[in-house]
Design an enzyme around this catalytic site. Structure first.
Site, PDB file in Angstrom:
ATOM      1  N   GLY A 109      -5.676  -4.348 -41.891  1.00 55.01           N
ATOM      2  CA  GLY A 109      -6.746  -3.529 -41.346  1.00 55.01           C
ATOM      3  C   GLY A 109      -7.307  -2.598 -42.403  1.00 55.01           C
ATOM      4  O   GLY A 109      -8.500  -2.301 -42.427  1.00 55.01           O
ATOM      5  N   SER A 110      -6.418  -2.167 -43.303  1.00 54.48           N
ATOM      6  CA  SER A 110      -6.845  -1.240 -44.362  1.00 54.48           C
ATOM      7  C   SER A 110      -7.861  -1.869 -45.309  1.00 54.48           C
ATOM      8  O   SER A 110      -8.918  -1.280 -45.568  1.00 54.48           O
ATOM      9  CB  SER A 110      -5.620  -0.768 -45.169  1.00 54.48           C
ATOM     10  OG  SER A 110      -4.697  -0.103 -44.342  1.00 54.48           O
ATOM     11  N   TYR A 136      -7.402   6.640 -37.474  1.00 54.88           N
ATOM     12  CA  TYR A 136      -6.641   6.014 -38.550  1.00 54.88           C
ATOM     13  C   TYR A 136      -7.287   4.655 -38.808  1.00 54.88           C
ATOM     14  O   TYR A 136      -7.224   3.772 -37.969  1.00 54.88           O
ATOM     15  CB  TYR A 136      -5.171   5.827 -38.170  1.00 54.88           C
ATOM     16  CG  TYR A 136      -4.305   5.331 -39.304  1.00 54.88           C
ATOM     17  CD1 TYR A 136      -4.348   4.003 -39.725  1.00 54.88           C
ATOM     18  CD2 TYR A 136      -3.444   6.188 -39.969  1.00 54.88           C
ATOM     19  CE1 TYR A 136      -3.575   3.546 -40.762  1.00 54.88           C
ATOM     20  CE2 TYR A 136      -2.649   5.745 -41.026  1.00 54.88           C
ATOM     21  CZ  TYR A 136      -2.731   4.412 -41.413  1.00 54.88           C
ATOM     22  OH  TYR A 136      -1.950   3.961 -42.453  1.00 54.88           O
ATOM     23  N   GLU A 239     -11.120  -2.842 -34.187  1.00 55.83           N
ATOM     24  CA  GLU A 239     -10.285  -3.492 -33.150  1.00 55.83           C
ATOM     25  C   GLU A 239      -8.925  -3.872 -33.703  1.00 55.83           C
ATOM     26  O   GLU A 239      -8.197  -4.666 -33.070  1.00 55.83           O
ATOM     27  CB  GLU A 239     -11.016  -4.739 -32.625  1.00 55.83           C
ATOM     28  CG  GLU A 239     -12.274  -4.448 -31.822  1.00 55.83           C
ATOM     29  CD  GLU A 239     -12.037  -4.329 -30.317  1.00 55.83           C
ATOM     30  OE1 GLU A 239     -11.200  -5.081 -29.771  1.00 55.83           O
ATOM     31  OE2 GLU A 239     -12.683  -3.487 -29.688  1.00 55.83           O
ATOM     32  N   VAL A 240      -8.566  -3.326 -34.853  1.00 53.61           N
ATOM     33  CA  VAL A 240      -7.327  -3.743 -35.525  1.00 53.61           C
ATOM     34  C   VAL A 240      -6.114  -3.586 -34.615  1.00 53.61           C
ATOM     35  O   VAL A 240      -5.293  -4.486 -34.484  1.00 53.61           O
ATOM     36  CB  VAL A 240      -7.134  -2.954 -36.842  1.00 53.61           C
ATOM     37  CG1 VAL A 240      -5.746  -3.146 -37.425  1.00 53.61           C
ATOM     38  CG2 VAL A 240      -8.213  -3.346 -37.848  1.00 53.61           C
ATOM     39  N   LYS A 241      -5.975  -2.423 -33.976  1.00 52.79           N
ATOM     40  CA  LYS A 241      -4.772  -2.201 -33.182  1.00 52.79           C
ATOM     41  C   LYS A 241      -4.932  -2.689 -31.737  1.00 52.79           C
ATOM     42  O   LYS A 241      -3.998  -3.245 -31.162  1.00 52.79           O
ATOM     43  CB  LYS A 241      -4.399  -0.717 -33.168  1.00 52.79           C
ATOM     44  CG  LYS A 241      -3.117  -0.443 -32.401  1.00 52.79           C
ATOM     45  CD  LYS A 241      -2.697   1.005 -32.430  1.00 52.79           C
ATOM     46  CE  LYS A 241      -1.767   1.315 -33.536  1.00 52.79           C
ATOM     47  NZ  LYS A 241      -0.982   2.548 -33.353  1.00 52.79           N
ATOM     48  N   THR A 295      -6.784 -11.997 -54.551  1.00 53.92           N
ATOM     49  CA  THR A 295      -6.402 -13.371 -54.859  1.00 53.92           C
ATOM     50  C   THR A 295      -6.031 -14.207 -53.645  1.00 53.92           C
ATOM     51  O   THR A 295      -6.449 -15.349 -53.509  1.00 53.92           O
ATOM     52  CB  THR A 295      -5.199 -13.364 -55.843  1.00 53.92           C
ATOM     53  OG1 THR A 295      -5.578 -12.617 -56.985  1.00 53.92           O
ATOM     54  CG2 THR A 295      -4.805 -14.785 -56.229  1.00 53.92           C
TER      55      THR A 295
HETATM   56  C1  LIG Z   1      -7.066   1.235 -35.616  1.00 56.78           C
HETATM   57  C2  LIG Z   1      -6.430   0.864 -36.922  1.00 56.78           C
HETATM   58  N1  LIG Z   1      -7.196   0.387 -37.916  1.00 56.78           N
HETATM   59  C3  LIG Z   1      -6.655   0.029 -39.108  1.00 56.78           C
HETATM   60  C4  LIG Z   1      -5.302   0.178 -39.345  1.00 56.78           C
HETATM   61  C5  LIG Z   1      -4.737  -0.241 -40.681  1.00 56.78           C
HETATM   62  O1  LIG Z   1      -4.131  -1.480 -40.530  1.00 56.78           O
HETATM   63  P1  LIG Z   1      -3.013  -1.920 -41.598  1.00 56.78           P
HETATM   64  O2  LIG Z   1      -1.873  -0.949 -41.460  1.00 56.78           O
HETATM   65  O3  LIG Z   1      -2.660  -3.322 -41.214  1.00 56.78           O
HETATM   66  O4  LIG Z   1      -3.640  -1.849 -42.955  1.00 56.78           O
HETATM   67  C6  LIG Z   1      -4.458   0.670 -38.337  1.00 56.78           C
HETATM   68  C7  LIG Z   1      -3.011   0.870 -38.614  1.00 56.78           C
HETATM   69  N2  LIG Z   1      -2.339   1.659 -37.886  1.00 56.78           N
HETATM   70  C8  LIG Z   1      -1.036   2.198 -38.216  1.00 56.78           C
HETATM   71  C9  LIG Z   1      -0.296   1.518 -39.316  1.00 56.78           C
HETATM   72  C10 LIG Z   1       0.662   2.438 -40.014  1.00 56.78           C
HETATM   73  C11 LIG Z   1       1.786   2.974 -39.205  1.00 56.78           C
HETATM   74  C12 LIG Z   1       1.362   3.802 -38.059  1.00 56.78           C
HETATM   75  N3  LIG Z   1       0.878   3.028 -36.956  1.00 56.78           N
HETATM   76  C13 LIG Z   1      -0.195   2.195 -36.973  1.00 56.78           C
HETATM   77  O5  LIG Z   1      -0.436   1.461 -36.020  1.00 56.78           O
HETATM   78  C14 LIG Z   1      -5.039   1.018 -37.113  1.00 56.78           C
HETATM   79  O6  LIG Z   1      -4.266   1.495 -36.096  1.00 56.78           O
END
Ligand SMILES: Cc1ncc(COP(=O)(O)O)c(/C=N/[C@@H]2CCCCNC2=O)c1O
Length: 438
Positions: A109-110, A136, A239-241, A295
């Site tokens: 997601g980052s 976040y 929508e990642v989470k 990559t």
């Molecule tokens: C709405 C949303 N968008 C992006 C991200 C970042 O995803 P990644 O940790 O896979 O890079 C997240 C990541 N959330 C954090 C990940 C680190 C530990 C704390 N709990 C989370 O769910 C997110 O909730």
């Protein structure tokens, strides 16, 4: 503390560790993990939502075995590969028309949100970005730069970032008041020197996750969408989470009846493997070649896992399961928490549920220490769950989408026992002294 956990402290850097208790696992199947001490642990986190189909799901296993047995390279940077194309075509078929243009594939997601933050500025020539306090969007420089979560406050922010408050119905005591306050604040940030027409994009979470599992008031995001359309601002939905069936609909934004310009997927998309995706309009997504790449982006094994996840969500009716088991669990928690003094609020959609813990129900003062003790006690009792919130006082439940009614009952029972043990002073604060949490 087990042997594996001790060995980890002598070999693995703590830079990435966000720890609440000494969890060490050696395996897992379905909704359960297996601790290195042999305990079965009911996993109500699913690794922060990434293990969307639970653990060792056969459809994912078969897909990655097949993809790795006849491997179409390891990347889409300099070669098309069939799994990535199939995944892109599938994702385009799942999003509404506004974002149905092109797909970018990443690892997390980052890196997806970082790409979007760079892309929207480069493609529009606009130099500002709107986002919410408490949001976040990632742990890389560019995604932290457009985040408003207090855990990321010490990190350099994007120069043109404008953070505005996300409506908090529980804190405000009323969703209408919360929505009105947030919308008027949004209007107030603009002036002759800060014009909405300078904003490239508005990053939103359809439910704010790490900020405290804040469910937006009805109609709030319809107003945000109207604001964006009025000023030509791209609406970016993270929508990642909570995407991909997590909230009881395929997309969490559907609860608000909005149509984002850009949709970001991650976590559960890979069913436990690292893959993310950005889906958006062709002119924006094709504004420049060789703009954001790593990559192993678009590698066929993770793309095959993602295809298996999307197919399984459809084939096994997991949107419906998330809605049904989630509603069942929310009702059970809401009813039983009347007897759990630490609980101030229970909220959520589908299998995205937050339980806010407070010192007392009148002041609603965050019960940070009791929250940390509760997740530790639940772990001792056989349940894995973590906490979120700008005040670190919201238990976050994001179990696998395959969760059954009996597993929901088991989890609710353990949560209740943990809360009552903490409230009764049976859980020593010494237990959490070496766990920083967040
Ligand atoms: C709405 C949303 N968008 C992006 C991200 C970042 O995803 P990644 O940790 O896979 O890079 C997240 C990541 N959330 C954090 C990940 C680190 C530990 C704390 N709990 C989370 O769910 C997110 O909730």
């Amino acid at each position: 503390m087990t042997d594996l956990y001790r060995r980890e402290s002598k070999s693995v850097s703590n830079m990435a560790q966000l720890r609440f208790f000494p969890q060490a696992v050696v395996g897992g199947k379905g909704s359960y993990l297996r601790g290195d001490d042999g305990r079965q642990l009911l996993d109500f986190s699913a690794s922060w939502g990434a293990a969307s189909l639970g653990h060792a799901h056969p459809s994912v296993r078969e897909a990655i075995t097949r993809a790795f047995s006849d491997q179409a390279g390891a990347s889409y940077l300099s070669s098309a590969n069939e799994p990535s194309v199939l995944l892109a075509e599938k994702l385009l078929s799942l999003v509404p028309p506004r974002s149905r243009g092109r797909v970018w594939l990443g690892h997390s997601g980052s890196d997806a949100n970082e790409t979007v933050a760079r892309m929207v500025v480069a493609a529009t020539g606009r130099r500002r970005i709107l986002a919410f306090k408490g949001a976040y969007h990632g742990g890389t420089s560019g995604s932290m730069a457009v985040s408003g979560h207090p855990a990321l406050k010490g990190v350099e922010k994007f120069g043109g970032l404008i953070l505005v408050p996300y409506p908090n119905s529980y804190a405000a005591g009323d969703p209408t008041a919360a929505s009105a306050a947030a919308l008027s604040h949004l209007e107030e940030v603009f002036s002759a020197d800060v014009r909405p027409e300078e904003v490239a994009a508005f990053f939103i979470e359809p439910i704010q996750g790490d900020g405290g599992l804040l469910v937006p008031p009805v109609g709030f995001f319809a107003e945000i969408e109207r604001f964006c359309r009025q000023h030509g601002i791209l609406l970016v939905c993270d929508e990642v989470k909570f995407g991909l069936a997590r909230t009881g609909l395929l997309h969490a934004f559907e609860h608000s009846g909005i149509e984002p310009d850009i949709v970001v997927f991650g976590k559960g998309l890979g069913g436990g493997l690292p893959i993310s995706a950005v889906v958006g309009p062709e002119p924006i997504m094709n504004h420049s070649p060789t703009f954001s790449y790593q990559t192993l982006h678009g590698n066929p094994i993770c793309a095959s896992a993602a295809l298996a996840v999307l197919e399984t969500i459809e084939k096994d009716g997991l949107v419906r399961n998330s809605a049904d088991i989630g509603s069942y669990m929310l009702a059970s928690l809401s009813k039983r928490s009347r007897d759990w003094d630490l609980v101030g609020d229970v909220r959520g959609k589908g299998l995205a549920i937050g339980i806010e813990l407070v010192g007392d129900r009148v002041s609603r003062a965050p019960a940070k220490i009791q929250t940390a003790l509760t997740v530790y006690r639940a772990f001792q009792l056989g349940l894995v769950m973590y906490y979120v919130g700008s005040n670190s006082n919201v238990l976050e439940l994001t179990p696998p989408l395959i969760l059954s009614t009996s597993e929901a009952d088991e989890g609710v029972s353990i949560i209740g026992q943990a809360l009552q043990d903490v409230a009764a002073g049976k859980v020593s604060p010494d237990l959490i002294s070496s766990f920083a949490g967040w």
